[in-house]
Design an enzyme around this catalytic site. Structure first.
Site, short mmCIF file in Angstrom:
data_model
loop_
_atom_site.label_atom_id
_atom_site.label_comp_id
_atom_site.label_asym_id
_atom_site.label_seq_id
_atom_site.Cartn_x
_atom_site.Cartn_y
_atom_site.Cartn_z
N GLY A 1 0.94 -1.56 -0.27
CA GLY A 1 -0.22 -0.37 0.05
C GLY A 1 0.91 0.95 0.11
O GLY A 1 -0.06 3.09 0.32
N TRP B 1 2.42 3.09 -2.57
CA TRP B 1 1.95 3.37 -3.63
C TRP B 1 0.84 4.06 -3.60
O TRP B 1 0.92 5.72 -4.23
CB TRP B 1 2.32 3.24 -4.77
CG TRP B 1 3.30 2.45 -5.14
CD1 TRP B 1 4.12 3.31 -5.12
CD2 TRP B 1 3.97 2.61 -7.08
NE1 TRP B 1 5.87 2.81 -5.74
CE2 TRP B 1 5.00 2.86 -6.98
CE3 TRP B 1 2.93 2.82 -8.32
CZ2 TRP B 1 6.14 2.74 -8.24
CZ3 TRP B 1 3.98 2.68 -9.27
CH2 TRP B 1 5.27 3.08 -9.29
N ASP C 1 -4.42 -6.09 -6.18
CA ASP C 1 -3.31 -6.69 -5.55
C ASP C 1 -3.64 -8.46 -5.39
O ASP C 1 -5.13 -8.79 -4.80
CB ASP C 1 -2.42 -6.27 -4.57
CG ASP C 1 -1.00 -7.31 -4.94
OD1 ASP C 1 -0.02 -5.69 -5.15
OD2 ASP C 1 -0.51 -8.03 -4.51
N ASP D 1 -6.53 -10.70 -9.27
CA ASP D 1 -5.49 -11.17 -10.46
C ASP D 1 -6.09 -10.29 -10.69
O ASP D 1 -7.51 -10.99 -12.00
CB ASP D 1 -5.21 -12.62 -10.42
CG ASP D 1 -4.43 -13.50 -11.15
OD1 ASP D 1 -4.15 -11.98 -11.87
OD2 ASP D 1 -4.71 -13.86 -11.94
N ASP E 1 3.06 -1.14 -10.55
CA ASP E 1 4.37 -1.59 -9.52
C ASP E 1 4.05 -3.57 -9.69
O ASP E 1 5.35 -3.43 -8.37
CB ASP E 1 4.68 -0.66 -8.69
CG ASP E 1 6.07 -0.84 -7.76
OD1 ASP E 1 7.02 -1.08 -8.57
OD2 ASP E 1 5.78 -1.16 -6.27
N LYS F 1 6.41 -0.98 -13.67
CA LYS F 1 8.04 -1.02 -13.76
C LYS F 1 8.47 -2.19 -14.65
O LYS F 1 7.45 -2.70 -14.75
CB LYS F 1 7.90 -2.02 -11.93
CG LYS F 1 8.99 -2.61 -12.05
CD LYS F 1 9.33 -3.08 -10.18
CE LYS F 1 8.53 -3.54 -9.46
NZ LYS F 1 8.88 -3.60 -7.91
C1 LIG Z 1 6.91 -4.56 -5.35
S1 LIG Z 1 5.08 -5.27 -4.99
C2 LIG Z 1 4.01 -3.15 -4.84
C3 LIG Z 1 4.48 -2.57 -3.90
C4 LIG Z 1 3.61 -1.01 -3.80
N1 LIG Z 1 3.94 -0.51 -4.49
C5 LIG Z 1 4.00 -0.06 -2.51
O1 LIG Z 1 4.06 0.48 -2.48
O2 LIG Z 1 4.00 -1.32 -2.05
C6 LIG Z 1 4.29 -5.65 -6.46
C7 LIG Z 1 3.69 -7.21 -5.54
O3 LIG Z 1 2.55 -7.15 -7.43
C8 LIG Z 1 1.69 -8.65 -7.20
N2 LIG Z 1 0.86 -9.13 -7.99
C9 LIG Z 1 1.86 -9.66 -9.00
N3 LIG Z 1 1.28 -10.25 -9.98
C10 LIG Z 1 -0.13 -9.74 -9.43
C11 LIG Z 1 -1.40 -10.02 -10.54
N4 LIG Z 1 -1.37 -10.87 -11.23
N5 LIG Z 1 -2.91 -8.97 -10.16
C12 LIG Z 1 -2.14 -8.10 -8.74
N6 LIG Z 1 -0.98 -8.04 -8.75
C13 LIG Z 1 0.39 -9.07 -9.05
C14 LIG Z 1 2.45 -9.04 -6.22
O4 LIG Z 1 1.27 -9.39 -5.27
C15 LIG Z 1 2.46 -7.43 -5.32
O5 LIG Z 1 2.26 -7.47 -3.78
#
Ligand SMILES: C[S@@+](CC[C@H](N)C(=O)[O-])C[C@H]1O[C@@H](n2cnc3c(N)ncnc32)[C@H](O)[C@@H]1O
Length: 247
Positions: A55, A57, A75, A91, A116, A156
């Site tokens: 959370g 961002w 997420d 998802d 991200d 990203k």
């Molecule tokens: C680097 S983290 C994000 C950090 C976030 N921007 C923050 O500032 O707190 C990447 C996130 O992408 C999510 N993610 C990966 N595949 C996903 C999908 N298919 N659908 C939704 N979220 C996904 C992961 O669960 C993970 O929490």
């Protein structure tokens, strides 16, 4: 070894700063630095935050859009609530979750999309990097139809095979597409952000990124990827090395 120590120290420092500032993750500073440089989010904007856990961002986005703005996040993992944001578990590639996100947005178009997203890291670099790019392609395909004309998109990427192809496919959808490396992610291996500004929606049946990306990968010529020109962030951060490296 010294490089590794400096990297760990920098990461720790961002983590400490995040904690001291009330942010959940050091990633919050990445979005702040992207915003400082590229001015993506304005007051009263509606923002979709893809891959929003835990959370960080979303916290920054809520500050930027203010009370009259809207932040919807999605997420796979559940987040502790962020006041002012609607964070959904789902998802982003799943049609059911996509519909839930669309219902939560509740407007025809959205101003800014911040992603991200990063897959579960297996440790096998080639696989992780390839899966990450496919996810990014899926996010574009879901999000471009709901991004307003003139809207912005940041995502990203992990540098490597396919990045050039992805950028070429996305370029016609925006006035400008640039790579940016915030200070807060400098030490995170090959992570970079693709900043796409001023959406110019592409019409026609062949606008989807994922199938075109798969086709481009299948037909790419072999050989190493060209070195990327990444726009560096200005450094306002310095690290004093300690004399002992055994920490
Ligand atoms: C680097 S983290 C994000 C950090 C976030 N921007 C923050 O500032 O707190 C990447 C996130 O992408 C999510 N993610 C990966 N595949 C996903 C999908 N298919 N659908 C939704 N979220 C996904 C992961 O669960 C993970 O929490």
């Amino acid at each position: 070894m010294v490089d590794r120590w400096v990297q760990d120290h920098q990461r720790d420092s961002w983590r400490k700063q995040a904690k001291a500032s009330g942010y959940r993750a050091r990633s919050a500073f990445k979005l702040k630095q992207i915003q400082d440089r590229h001015k993506l989010i304005e007051a009263e904007d509606s923002v979709l935050d893809v891959g929003c856990h835990p959370g960080g961002w979303a916290q920054v986005a809520v500050e930027l859009v203010g009370e009259k703005g809207k932040v919807v996040g999605v997420d796979l993992k559940s987040c502790v609530p962020v006041e002012g944001a609607n964070l959904i578990i789902g998802d982003i590639t799943d049609p059911f979750a996509q519909q839930t996100v669309l219902d939560a947005i509740d407007t025809e178009v959205i101003d800014v999309i911040i992603s991200d997203i990063s897959p579960n890291i297996t440790g096998k670099w080639d696989i992780d990097q390839a899966v990450s790019l496919m996810l990014v392609a899926d996010v574009f395909d879901f999000a471009l139809p709901i991004l307003k004309y003139g809207g912005h998109f940041v995502t990203k990427l992990f540098q490597g095979v396919g990045v050039e192809e992805m950028i070429e496919l996305v370029r016609p959808h925006f006035q400008t597409v640039k790579r940016f490396s915030p200070m807060a992610s400098r030490n995170s291996s090959s992570e970079v952000y693709l900043v796409c500004k001023f959406h110019t929606p592409k019409r026609g049946p062949d606008w989807h990124i994922r199938p075109a990306f798969e086709y481009a990968l299948e037909n790419r010529k072999g050989g190493p990827e060209p070195l990327d020109e990444v726009e560096p962030a200005k450094s306002t951060f310095s690290v004093r090395k300690k004399s002992s490296l055994n920490e």
